[in-house]
Design an enzyme around this catalytic site. Structure first.
Site, PDB file in Angstrom:
ATOM      1  N   HIS A   1       0.930  -1.126  -0.120  1.00  0.00           N
ATOM      2  CA  HIS A   1       0.147   0.183  -0.044  1.00  0.00           C
ATOM      3  C   HIS A   1       0.895   1.235  -0.050  1.00  0.00           C
ATOM      4  O   HIS A   1       1.757   1.238   0.992  1.00  0.00           O
ATOM      5  CB  HIS A   1      -0.995   0.055   1.134  1.00  0.00           C
ATOM      6  CG  HIS A   1      -2.099   0.683   1.186  1.00  0.00           C
ATOM      7  ND1 HIS A   1      -1.828   2.318   1.259  1.00  0.00           N
ATOM      8  CD2 HIS A   1      -3.383   0.637   0.949  1.00  0.00           C
ATOM      9  CE1 HIS A   1      -2.986   2.834   1.163  1.00  0.00           C
ATOM     10  NE2 HIS A   1      -4.111   1.976   0.974  1.00  0.00           N
TER      11      HIS A   1
ATOM     12  N   ARG B   1      -6.705  10.302  -0.378  1.00  0.00           N
ATOM     13  CA  ARG B   1      -6.439  10.827  -1.702  1.00  0.00           C
ATOM     14  C   ARG B   1      -7.771  10.983  -2.358  1.00  0.00           C
ATOM     15  O   ARG B   1      -7.809  11.899  -3.314  1.00  0.00           O
ATOM     16  CB  ARG B   1      -5.411   9.962  -2.392  1.00  0.00           C
ATOM     17  CG  ARG B   1      -3.876  10.109  -1.811  1.00  0.00           C
ATOM     18  CD  ARG B   1      -3.235   9.063  -2.401  1.00  0.00           C
ATOM     19  NE  ARG B   1      -3.164   7.942  -1.671  1.00  0.00           N
ATOM     20  CZ  ARG B   1      -3.187   6.666  -2.241  1.00  0.00           C
ATOM     21  NH1 ARG B   1      -3.111   6.328  -3.725  1.00  0.00           N
ATOM     22  NH2 ARG B   1      -3.396   5.517  -1.697  1.00  0.00           N
TER      23      ARG B   1
END
Ligand code: FAD
Length: 627
Positions: free
Chosen positions: A249, A269
């Site tokens: 990740h 994000r």
């Protein structure tokens, strides 16, 4: 005390995350007697930690969404290595599974007109993740547990016993699967608190044990995730596929050291957070690969417009699939443009108002305040890649979830195929529900067949195996914690995010040595809550899984999704149709074979433009396309 407590069931589910609970509910709805076993406390599984949401093409926020768009995104995300039948079933059935959860009592966040809201996530064309703030996994587990309680209440009315058809055994670790005449007959394990042995006889077992992250030094995974299901399946004679593909990740915490690896959700994000290097540059614009050039914004202005007008602008590159973002961060840090603690900056503070951040990302705010004394409404976070998810897993029939061992099923993260070489965020929670339900259904059906008896000598051997770390002479063996640390370092440093042939060869040599040492780890004391003993038993699973990852990663001479080779940096169409299959070779080694991927059904193939397929397929394979 060599006594073994014995229970008998129709279906035994090992693992109490989303996949296990959904499977257990389904098997019980089919009228079967079901046991749910979990290594940690009931309710504490990775599923509970899932923050972002559950991907399902309900089309509530953008009506253009449908299963075909979701299918295409999933195949693209996996770089066309996915088992396409699983991806098809997943895309088609996910919306029903989400709606069904609301009938169990879940309450997802809403749109203004009262529909289930959906958020943007990397690799998904439209807003698609059904969510509950940034605590979606918690709601999912809460609801599935509530459904189990309500089924137990129904059972009580009929049988007078709440646990007659669904019983949870928690803090119970399964260490062996038991087979008779080539079929599943039961499983064996121990209770963590007092070390007593237990055996469950059943003709059908569902493995839903989750991931393997603990084989790596920096990981978002917690202590249970030692690849038990993967290793149990291997030792029972089943096969694993795609083990070279691990998802790092892009955004784990990097500071302070005690929390290194803990996840920072992609929702940061998705909701507007941007990545910057030490020079303040939004560097992701420099890392858009050719295959994605058409779908991503090339200027900051266009990327920013996308958040409010997604139909007329392309998405910002911070939302590229995870493998791309993780590699980009890795490159920036290596080039000396990292943050003070070896990550990069993730900035939401300059992009959203404090009250918006607190509303949309309450857990993230809490996590950074408590663990790092950073207020994310005022300052940027420091983030870097962390080992997060394993795409590889038990090879199963896509429709039923059964492995090559009759009676052995697998669902969720421990199964392989669905996500190909890279999983899209949000596609795991939906995977758990879709395939949890399917394996529960087919395991229930399978349990109506023959019931092989567990062999006495197999149970004796399982007891012997479990007690081995106590009986090995102290001067011959090592502390399991020392061996574990070396295994984790070996995988982190030599089979990590960027891989090289000579390093992986070195890793395999080290693993050979670690295998010898794993066989002779010693523990002191007795069986009552003894973490050293527990680790000694987990260690051989971590070793088997690590061998699968290292061997497959060395074999695959290309870069694709969660597998990046420094010496073979591009994706190679000749590798797209090849699966690397692992099977056990004795107790602590694995063997690798190659297998051709089954070609995609023509009408699914035709869902893609020929121009796009050309980036992934060989010319020969494209012959059948309608264009
Ligand atoms: P898990 O939920 O991992 O459960 C495994 C179960 O197996 C546990 O109960 C464990 O105790 C048990 N078990 C293991 N070994 C044994 C054994 N030997 N004997 C008995 N029991 C055993 N995915 C998304 O789609 N969206 C997200 O937003 C998201 N966020 C995430 C955030 C974090 C921090 C993490 C770690 C993962 C996230 N993921 C997300 C991934 C997703 O949560 C997992 O892939 C998924 O929950 C796995 O579910 P599962 O049912 O397969 O297994």
């Amino acid at each position: 005390d060599r006594n073994v407590e014995t229970h008998e069931y129709d279906v035994v589910v090992i693992g109490a995350g989303g996949a296990g609970l959904r499977a257990a509910i389904e098997a019980r709805l089919q009228g079967k007697r079901v046991a749910i076993i979990s290594k940690s406390l009931f309710g504490k599984a990775h599923t509970v930690m899932a923050e972002g949401g559950c991907a399902a093409s309900m089309g509530n926020v953008n009506p253009n969404d449908n299963w075909m768009v979701h299918y295409r995104d999933t195949m693209r995300g996996g770089k066309f290595l996915n088992n396409w039948r699983m991806a098809e079933l997943h895309a088609k059935e996910a919306p029903d599974r989400v709606w069904e959860l609301e009938t169990y009592g879940a309450l997802f966040d809403r749109t203004k007109d009262g529909k289930i809201s959906q958020r943007n996530f990397g690799g998904h064309t439209y807003p698609r993740l059904a969510h509950v703030g940034d605590r979606t996994g918690l709601e999912l587990i809460r609801t599935l547990q509530q459904k189990i309680v309500s089924l137990q209440q129904d059972d009580h009315k009929v049988t007078g016993d709440y646990q007659s058809h669904l019983r949870v055994y928690h803090e119970c670790t399964i260490t062996e699967l038991l087979k008779t005449d080539g079929r599943i007959a039961g499983c064996f394990g121990y209770f963590r608190n007092d070390g007593r042995f237990v055996r469950f006889d059943a003709p059908a077992i569902v493995l839903a044990t989750g991931g393997v992250g603990k084989s790596y030094q920096v990981t978002s995974n917690s202590w249970e995730y030692t690849g038990d299901g993967h290793a149990l399946a291997l030792r029972a004679g089943a096969t694993l596929i795609n083990m070279e593909f691990l998802q790092f990740h892009p955004t784990g915490m990097v500071w302070p050291p005690s929390v290194k690896g803990i996840l920072v959700t992609e929702s940061v994000r998705g909701d507007g957070g941007v990545l910057r290097n030490s020079e303040g540059k939004r560097f992701m614009f420099d890392y858009i690969p050719d295959v994605f050039k058409e779908q991503y914004a090339t200027t900051e202005e266009e990327g920013d417009r996308w958040y409010t007008d997604p139909d007329n602008n392309r998405r910002p590159p911070e939302l590229l699939p995870r493998d791309e973002v993780a590699r980009a961060i890795n490159s920036e840090v290596k080039a000396g443009r990292g943050s003070p603690h070896g990550g990069v900056f993730l900035d939401i503070a300059s992009r959203l108002k404090p009250e918006e951040i607190l509303k949309r990302l309450p857990s993230m705010h809490h996590q950074f305040k408590e663990l790092a004394d950073v207020d994310i409404t005022k300052e940027p976070m420091e983030v870097g890649p962390t080992c997060h998810y394993v795409m590889g897993g038990i090879e199963v029939d896509p429709d039923t979830g059964m492995s090559s061992v009759p009676g052995l099923f697998a669902a969720g993260e421990c199964s392989g195929g669905m996500h190909g070489s890279n999983r899209l965020g949000g596609n795991s929670l939906s995977d758990l529900l879709v395939f949890g339900r399917r394996t529960g259904l087919y395991a229930a059906q399978f349990s109506e067949g023959a019931r092989p008896a567990v062999a006495r000598e197999d149970v004796d051997a399982a007891v012997e195996r479990a007690l081995l770390p106590f009986t090995t002479a102290a001067e011959q063996g090592e502390n399991p914690f020392v061996v574990q640390l070396e295994l984790q370092k070996c995988m982190h440093e030599l089979v990590g995010i960027i891989r090289k042939e000579d390093e992986m060869e070195m890793a395999l040599k080290k693993l050979e040595d670690i295998a010898t040492r794993t066989r002779t780890v010693v523990v002191e004391g007795h069986r009552e809550f003894n973490p050293g003993w527990h680790l000694a038993l987990d260690l051989r699973n971590m070793l088997l899984v690590s061998l699968c990852v290292a061997k497959a990663a060395l074999e695959r001479q290309e870069s694709r999704g969660g597998h990046t080779r420094d010496d073979f940096p591009v994706m190679d169409s000749d590798w797209r149709h090849i699966l690397l299959v692992c099977s056990a070779l004795g107790e602590d080694n694995v063997e690798l074979t190659r297998k051709e991927q089954i070609p995609m059904r023509p009408e699914l193939f035709d869902l893609f433009e020929l121009d796009e397929l050309k980036k992934y397929y060989t010319g020969e394979e494209l012959g059948g396309h309608r264009a």
